[in-house]
Write a protein that holds these residues in place. Sequence first.
Motif, mmCIF file in Angstrom:
data_model
loop_
_atom_site.group_PDB
_atom_site.id
_atom_site.type_symbol
_atom_site.label_atom_id
_atom_site.label_comp_id
_atom_site.label_asym_id
_atom_site.label_seq_id
_atom_site.Cartn_x
_atom_site.Cartn_y
_atom_site.Cartn_z
ATOM 1 N N PHE A 34 0.842 -1.195 0.000
ATOM 2 C CA PHE A 34 0.000 0.000 0.000
ATOM 3 C C PHE A 34 0.875 1.243 0.000
ATOM 4 C CE2 PHE A 34 -3.775 -2.411 1.162
ATOM 5 C CZ PHE A 34 -3.238 -3.505 1.823
ATOM 6 N N ARG A 92 1.471 -5.543 4.165
ATOM 7 C CA ARG A 92 0.657 -6.406 5.009
ATOM 8 C C ARG A 92 1.221 -7.817 4.937
ATOM 9 N NH1 ARG A 92 -5.582 -6.911 3.765
ATOM 10 N NH2 ARG A 92 -4.790 -8.196 2.070
ATOM 11 N N GLY A 95 -1.074 -12.876 8.446
ATOM 12 C CA GLY A 95 -1.468 -12.580 9.814
ATOM 13 C C GLY A 95 -2.080 -11.203 9.930
ATOM 14 N N ASN A 96 -2.115 -10.505 8.785
ATOM 15 C CA ASN A 96 -2.790 -9.212 8.734
ATOM 16 C C ASN A 96 -2.190 -8.143 9.634
ATOM 17 O OD1 ASN A 96 -5.212 -8.991 6.847
ATOM 18 N ND2 ASN A 96 -5.363 -11.050 7.675
ATOM 19 N N GLN A 97 -0.891 -8.214 9.818
ATOM 20 C CA GLN A 97 -0.191 -7.102 10.449
ATOM 21 C C GLN A 97 0.302 -6.176 9.349
ATOM 22 O OE1 GLN A 97 2.851 -8.590 13.214
ATOM 23 N NE2 GLN A 97 1.870 -10.581 12.972
ATOM 24 N N PHE A 98 0.150 -4.893 9.575
ATOM 25 C CA PHE A 98 0.604 -3.889 8.624
ATOM 26 C C PHE A 98 1.861 -3.228 9.182
ATOM 27 C CE2 PHE A 98 -3.086 -3.327 5.768
ATOM 28 C CZ PHE A 98 -4.029 -4.069 6.443
ATOM 29 N N TYR A 99 2.924 -3.193 8.388
ATOM 30 C CA TYR A 99 4.148 -2.512 8.795
ATOM 31 C C TYR A 99 4.469 -1.414 7.798
ATOM 32 C CZ TYR A 99 4.969 -5.880 12.474
ATOM 33 O OH TYR A 99 4.849 -6.635 13.610
ATOM 34 N N PHE A 100 4.954 -0.315 8.336
ATOM 35 C CA PHE A 100 5.181 0.890 7.540
ATOM 36 C C PHE A 100 6.652 1.229 7.418
ATOM 37 C CE2 PHE A 100 0.991 2.815 6.905
ATOM 38 C CZ PHE A 100 0.220 2.014 7.722
ATOM 39 N N GLY A 101 7.005 1.837 6.294
ATOM 40 C CA GLY A 101 8.307 2.467 6.168
ATOM 41 C C GLY A 101 8.322 3.797 6.894
#
Lengths: 110, 115
Positions: A34, A92, A95-101
Motif C-alpha cells: 500500500f 501487510r 497474519g494481517n499485520q501492517f508494517y510501515f516504512g
Amino acid sequence: QKEVEQNSGPLSVPEGAIASLNCTYSDRGSQSFFWYRQYSGKSPELIMSIYSNGDKEDGRFTAQLNKASQYVSLLIRDSQPSDSATYLCAVRWAGNQFYFGTGTSLTVIP
Amino acid sequence: DADVTQTPRNRITKTGKRIMLECSQTKGHDRMYWYRQDPGLGLRLIYYSFDVKDINKGEISDGYSVSRQAQAKFSLSLESAIPNQTALYFCATSDPRLAGTGELFFGEGSRLTVL
C-alpha cells in the motif's frame, strides 16, 4: 525481522514533473502493498494498493510491484503542489499485520 | 462525524501519570490497531486486535497495554508515562472481507506529550 525501507528523501520536484518514490521490504511472505499519503498534522490516507507483480495505474498515480526483487514503487505524473506530503509505504504480512516504512517527504515546487 | 474517533486529540501529562487513549469506530470492522508515529521513524505497531477476545503485541508494546471493550472500542493505556512516549498515536481499523484492499482506516490521531 520484518522491515520496510523507503528512499530517504526529502524529495523535491518541479510542478509537472514525475515524482518517483521507492520502497523495499524484507519478507517474501508479504501479501499486499500500500501507499498512503499523509499531509502535515493529518492522518494517513490510502492512495494505492497493489497485490500482484506489474503496474497498477490510477489517474496520475502508478504503483509498481516486483516481488522477486522485493520492491514496490509509486510514480506520480504531472506532480502538483497539492501532492506535497509524506508518502508512506506499507506492507501487510500474513497474519494481517501492517508494517510501515519511515516515509518520504515530497515537495512539489510551483 | 469521523468513522474512527480518537480521544483525547491532545494531551499533556507528567512523567509517571497513567494515561488512556480511547478509540471508537462506527465502521463495523473487527480488526483494530494502535500505532505511534515519531519524526523519522514512521508508524510503528504497538498492539492489534482481531476481535474482542484476541489481543496481540506489535513491534513496540513495552510500556503499553490495551483493552478491547467491545467490537467498536479499543483503548491504549500508558500505566506510567515517560518522556520518550511523547508521540502522535493513531488508531486504525481494517476489514479483510472488503473486496480488494483490506486497507487501514485511521483516526485523526492523539498527540501525547509527556513532560
